[in-house]
Write a protein that holds these residues in place. Sequence first.
Motif, PDB file in Angstrom:
ATOM      1  N   THR A 171       0.773  -1.122   0.064  1.00  0.00           N
ATOM      2  CA  THR A 171       0.177  -0.077  -0.072  1.00  0.00           C
ATOM      3  C   THR A 171       0.809   1.156   0.166  1.00  0.00           C
ATOM      4  O   THR A 171       2.008   1.315   0.805  1.00  0.00           O
ATOM      5  CB  THR A 171      -0.804   0.008   1.273  1.00  0.00           C
ATOM      6  N   ALA A 172       0.581   2.335  -0.699  1.00  0.00           N
ATOM      7  CA  ALA A 172       1.271   3.382  -0.959  1.00  0.00           C
ATOM      8  C   ALA A 172       0.200   4.871  -1.000  1.00  0.00           C
ATOM      9  O   ALA A 172      -0.774   4.508  -1.512  1.00  0.00           O
ATOM     10  CB  ALA A 172       2.201   3.388  -2.171  1.00  0.00           C
ATOM     11  N   ILE A 173       0.884   5.916  -0.450  1.00  0.00           N
ATOM     12  CA  ILE A 173       0.138   7.133  -0.881  1.00  0.00           C
ATOM     13  C   ILE A 173       1.090   7.922  -1.723  1.00  0.00           C
ATOM     14  O   ILE A 173       2.258   8.017  -1.690  1.00  0.00           O
ATOM     15  CB  ILE A 173      -0.140   7.695   0.555  1.00  0.00           C
ATOM     16  N   LEU A 174       0.446   8.535  -2.957  1.00  0.00           N
ATOM     17  CA  LEU A 174       1.231   8.969  -3.965  1.00  0.00           C
ATOM     18  C   LEU A 174       1.231  10.561  -3.471  1.00  0.00           C
ATOM     19  O   LEU A 174       0.464  11.101  -2.950  1.00  0.00           O
ATOM     20  CB  LEU A 174       0.687   8.922  -5.179  1.00  0.00           C
ATOM     21  N   SER A 175       2.064  11.294  -4.304  1.00  0.00           N
ATOM     22  CA  SER A 175       2.246  12.690  -3.990  1.00  0.00           C
ATOM     23  C   SER A 175       1.313  13.625  -4.736  1.00  0.00           C
ATOM     24  O   SER A 175       1.114  14.863  -4.414  1.00  0.00           O
ATOM     25  CB  SER A 175       3.503  13.041  -4.399  1.00  0.00           C
ATOM     26  N   ARG A 176       0.833  13.013  -5.833  1.00  0.00           N
ATOM     27  CA  ARG A 176      -0.217  13.756  -6.474  1.00  0.00           C
ATOM     28  C   ARG A 176      -1.038  12.888  -7.269  1.00  0.00           C
ATOM     29  O   ARG A 176      -1.005  11.615  -7.542  1.00  0.00           O
ATOM     30  CB  ARG A 176       0.678  14.791  -7.707  1.00  0.00           C
ATOM     31  N   PRO A 177      -2.302  13.325  -7.889  1.00  0.00           N
ATOM     32  CA  PRO A 177      -3.330  12.583  -8.413  1.00  0.00           C
ATOM     33  C   PRO A 177      -2.970  11.878  -9.723  1.00  0.00           C
ATOM     34  O   PRO A 177      -1.860  12.398 -10.237  1.00  0.00           O
ATOM     35  CB  PRO A 177      -4.523  13.569  -8.961  1.00  0.00           C
ATOM     36  N   ILE A 178      -3.380  10.796 -10.001  1.00  0.00           N
ATOM     37  CA  ILE A 178      -3.009  10.069 -11.322  1.00  0.00           C
ATOM     38  C   ILE A 178      -4.409   9.657 -12.185  1.00  0.00           C
ATOM     39  O   ILE A 178      -5.625   9.825 -11.533  1.00  0.00           O
ATOM     40  CB  ILE A 178      -2.516   8.832 -10.983  1.00  0.00           C
ATOM     41  N   ALA A 179      -4.495   9.748 -13.484  1.00  0.00           N
ATOM     42  CA  ALA A 179      -5.454   9.549 -14.077  1.00  0.00           C
ATOM     43  C   ALA A 179      -6.223   8.175 -14.135  1.00  0.00           C
ATOM     44  O   ALA A 179      -7.307   7.807 -13.919  1.00  0.00           O
ATOM     45  CB  ALA A 179      -5.202  10.082 -15.586  1.00  0.00           C
ATOM     46  N   MET A 180      -5.352   7.138 -14.139  1.00  0.00           N
ATOM     47  CA  MET A 180      -5.859   5.821 -14.246  1.00  0.00           C
ATOM     48  C   MET A 180      -6.223   5.314 -12.823  1.00  0.00           C
ATOM     49  O   MET A 180      -5.834   5.529 -12.002  1.00  0.00           O
ATOM     50  CB  MET A 180      -4.761   4.962 -14.757  1.00  0.00           C
ATOM     51  N   GLU A 181      -7.257   4.230 -12.950  1.00  0.00           N
ATOM     52  CA  GLU A 181      -7.539   3.592 -11.727  1.00  0.00           C
ATOM     53  C   GLU A 181      -7.034   2.356 -11.509  1.00  0.00           C
ATOM     54  O   GLU A 181      -6.626   1.798 -10.354  1.00  0.00           O
ATOM     55  CB  GLU A 181      -9.300   3.406 -11.918  1.00  0.00           C
ATOM     56  N   SER A 182      -6.640   1.726 -12.462  1.00  0.00           N
ATOM     57  CA  SER A 182      -5.635   0.407 -12.502  1.00  0.00           C
ATOM     58  C   SER A 182      -5.079   0.175 -13.738  1.00  0.00           C
ATOM     59  O   SER A 182      -5.285   0.809 -14.819  1.00  0.00           O
ATOM     60  CB  SER A 182      -6.545  -0.857 -12.211  1.00  0.00           C
ATOM     61  N   GLY A 183      -3.912  -0.904 -13.742  1.00  0.00           N
ATOM     62  CA  GLY A 183      -3.429  -1.071 -14.806  1.00  0.00           C
ATOM     63  C   GLY A 183      -2.019  -1.936 -14.416  1.00  0.00           C
ATOM     64  O   GLY A 183      -1.776  -2.370 -13.228  1.00  0.00           O
ATOM     65  N   THR A 184      -1.119  -2.095 -15.483  1.00  0.00           N
ATOM     66  CA  THR A 184       0.107  -2.644 -15.213  1.00  0.00           C
ATOM     67  C   THR A 184       1.230  -1.655 -15.848  1.00  0.00           C
ATOM     68  O   THR A 184       1.293  -1.218 -16.963  1.00  0.00           O
ATOM     69  CB  THR A 184       0.132  -4.149 -16.121  1.00  0.00           C
ATOM     70  N   ILE A 185       2.550  -1.679 -14.975  1.00  0.00           N
ATOM     71  CA  ILE A 185       3.409  -0.827 -15.472  1.00  0.00           C
ATOM     72  C   ILE A 185       4.521  -1.964 -15.803  1.00  0.00           C
ATOM     73  O   ILE A 185       4.914  -2.928 -14.757  1.00  0.00           O
ATOM     74  CB  ILE A 185       4.015   0.011 -14.210  1.00  0.00           C
ATOM     75  N   ASP A 186       5.211  -1.926 -16.837  1.00  0.00           N
ATOM     76  CA  ASP A 186       6.300  -2.671 -17.392  1.00  0.00           C
ATOM     77  C   ASP A 186       7.287  -1.772 -17.707  1.00  0.00           C
ATOM     78  O   ASP A 186       7.593  -1.375 -18.748  1.00  0.00           O
ATOM     79  CB  ASP A 186       5.778  -3.708 -18.330  1.00  0.00           C
ATOM     80  N   LEU A 187       8.508  -1.722 -16.947  1.00  0.00           N
ATOM     81  CA  LEU A 187       9.586  -0.667 -17.448  1.00  0.00           C
ATOM     82  C   LEU A 187      10.929  -1.635 -17.138  1.00  0.00           C
ATOM     83  O   LEU A 187      11.023  -2.312 -16.124  1.00  0.00           O
ATOM     84  CB  LEU A 187       9.517   0.301 -16.630  1.00  0.00           C
ATOM     85  N   PRO A 188      11.991  -1.319 -17.900  1.00  0.00           N
ATOM     86  CA  PRO A 188      13.205  -2.043 -17.596  1.00  0.00           C
ATOM     87  C   PRO A 188      14.216  -0.917 -16.741  1.00  0.00           C
ATOM     88  O   PRO A 188      14.375   0.221 -17.174  1.00  0.00           O
ATOM     89  CB  PRO A 188      13.975  -1.971 -19.097  1.00  0.00           C
ATOM     90  N   LEU A 189      14.350  -1.742 -15.838  1.00  0.00           N
ATOM     91  CA  LEU A 189      15.133  -1.034 -14.594  1.00  0.00           C
ATOM     92  C   LEU A 189      16.549  -1.304 -14.700  1.00  0.00           C
ATOM     93  O   LEU A 189      17.011  -2.567 -15.027  1.00  0.00           O
ATOM     94  CB  LEU A 189      14.410  -1.408 -13.469  1.00  0.00           C
ATOM     95  N   TRP A 190      17.265  -0.171 -14.530  1.00  0.00           N
ATOM     96  CA  TRP A 190      18.860  -0.566 -14.392  1.00  0.00           C
ATOM     97  C   TRP A 190      19.407   0.315 -13.399  1.00  0.00           C
ATOM     98  O   TRP A 190      19.025   1.305 -13.038  1.00  0.00           O
ATOM     99  CB  TRP A 190      19.366   0.034 -15.845  1.00  0.00           C
TER     100      TRP A 190
END
Length: 365
Positions: free
Chosen positions: A245-264
Amino acid sequence: MAWSLSHIPEIELIESLTLTRLAQLKDELIALKELPVRGVYQQRAQRYAFELEQMSVCHRQRKQGRDRRRNHYHNTLQGEALTTALESLKRESQQDSIEHRHLKQKRAQELAPFAESIAQTDQRIQKLKQQYHTLSQQWQMQMQTAYAARQTGSDTTSLPILYQDEVLLVVDKPAGLLSVPGRRYHQQDSVLSRLRCQRPNDAFLQVVHRLDQATSGILVLALCAGAHRTLGQQFSQREVRKTYTAILSRPIAMESGTIDLPLWGNPDERPKQSVNRVYGKSSVTHFQVLQPGKHPRVEFMPHTGRTHQLRVHAAYPQGLNSPILGDSLYGQANQTERLQLHATSLQFMHPVTQKQMHFTSEPQF
């Protein structure tokens, strides 16, 4: 030696000397691994491999020609003429073998000095690695001894135990506490260090996974090697179900979804992670907004477990573009007293009973 607070200057001196020596050993190891002789050996070995392959192709073609001529001789020649012709083919075959053997001998003679130099270098590398490991282990033991002495007689804050049996322990880690001790004396206070002091009779006590120092929530430890191995496999094979569970610093548009990013993890920017399409490794997080608003409350369900994965996925424009509240590394500093990220639930199979275990912990924000 029984360390006390009066020994802190001595500990700090030992720490400085030890870390300096460890850095020297590491630099020497890197230099030995990057010696030009390795590249020269590889280049010449590849050149000879190419020449031998080309020679083999040529010799196969010659052999096919000799086979055709041999059949022709058997069909057209007799007696001494046939014998003479076959002897000629035999000498050609022998000459090819000699040519191949000479090239291999030449290769061996030319590469031998390089191979010997590399072997000596590898022996030196192994010796340095052993020195590094021994010195590192000795320093860790000294720090643990000093930490344990410092805790003797003190009122160390106990950790909330969510579950325990003969093979595993589940605790609720507070924010700001390391999962395991760091390399420096002032980084010794951790979940593992506290539990080792509080449970001296547990001969084997190791964390199975880790949470960032700033992250709170459910953490699993193993009390035996078998449980540690089995649970570790479940985490590495992505068989463990986790939610945060997290609290974000500003509003976001999406209600749900999947994030897929290459991290380095760029070595020049540690501990910060970044999105990199060339060097990055895939990281996947599913999310669901629990409570929208100026500071939305979000549930994260990570599929992978990259370093700082949720923090990067929240902060980066390619993700939610809304850093987790209190994340001074990826967002704005001094927003809150702590990072608003909590490991809320964890589900895995018990390493002995094979029963599904499910633990939950409510965030204190």
